[in-house]
Design an enzyme around this catalytic site. Structure first.
Site, mmCIF file in Angstrom:
data_model
loop_
_atom_site.group_PDB
_atom_site.id
_atom_site.type_symbol
_atom_site.label_atom_id
_atom_site.label_comp_id
_atom_site.label_asym_id
_atom_site.label_seq_id
_atom_site.Cartn_x
_atom_site.Cartn_y
_atom_site.Cartn_z
ATOM 1 N N CYS A 1 11.306 -35.140 -46.839
ATOM 2 C CA CYS A 1 11.960 -34.613 -48.029
ATOM 3 C C CYS A 1 12.521 -35.751 -48.881
ATOM 4 O O CYS A 1 11.771 -36.565 -49.395
ATOM 5 C CB CYS A 1 13.014 -33.584 -47.639
ATOM 6 S SG CYS A 1 13.619 -32.594 -49.033
ATOM 7 N N ALA A 2 13.822 -35.857 -49.032
ATOM 8 C CA ALA A 2 14.430 -36.954 -49.786
ATOM 9 C C ALA A 2 14.565 -38.215 -48.950
ATOM 10 O O ALA A 2 14.654 -39.317 -49.494
ATOM 11 C CB ALA A 2 15.799 -36.533 -50.315
#
Length: 194
Positions: A111-112
């Site tokens: 994800c991030a």
């Protein structure tokens, strides 16, 4: 693909930080343990309890300051906000990530969290994936847009919706595609692998 040897005296870490995406973290914990990969959950704080991005309280197995990183083969960083920032701010975690990368041990982020690897200069010229809005922060990476991408000793995942393929890619790396397929079948997962 050559299957890496995963001995029982080595194991994986899933880091937990306030604001982490709980599905990304706990899906990996669940599937790796189902596959038989020893795994420890580690809080990046000085207490084991964290609160996820959706206010789920999670108690980690231990805290980062008590970890002997020599006992581990694989570091796994879930995303979420502000979890990714809290992981990036943990010097013990980022130093371990750099050391693992340099040693050829596995570093995984979803994800991030792949932006942490990019910020450390580890993704320059390498294929990687991340949450779409984080792509501008993936300095030098070749963005694949895949659910999970493996390049050398780095595995990246795209988002919470890709947590299962991400975990299965880690399992396949250590235990082979057949074990990843068996693990997927055990949870009746029939979606894409990459």
């Amino acid at each position: 693909m050559t299957v890496a040897e995963f001995s029982t005296d080595k194991k994986a870490i899933v880091f937990l930080a306030d604001g982490c995406e709980e599905v990304e973290a706990l899906t990996v914990v669940d599937l790796l343990r189902r596959a038989g990969i020893p795994l420890t959950t580690v809080s990046v704080k000085d207490t084991p309890e964290i609160t996820s991005s959706h206010n789920v309280r999670i108690i980690a197995d231990t805290i980062v300051s008590k970890v002997n990183f020599d006992e581990y083969d694989c570091l796994i960083l879930p995303g979420g906000m502000p979890g990714t920032k809290n992981e990036a701010d943990c010097v013990l975690l980022t130093e371990a990530v750099k050391q693992f990368y340099n040693d050829g041990r596995e570093v995984c982020a979803i994800c991030a969290a792949p932006t942490i690897l990019a910020g450390l200069g580890l993704l320059e010229g390498k294929r990687a994936t991340c949450f779409p809005s984080c792509e501008p922060n993936m300095h030098g990476a070749i963005i694949t847009g895949e659910a999970a991408t493996e390049t050398g000793n780095i595995i990246t995942g795209r988002s919470m919706g890709c947590a299962i393929p991400f975990a299965l890619r880690i399992i396949a790396h250590y235990l082979g595609e057949e074990k990843a397929d068996q693990t997927a079948a055990s949870v009746v997962y029939s979606g894409p692998r990459i």
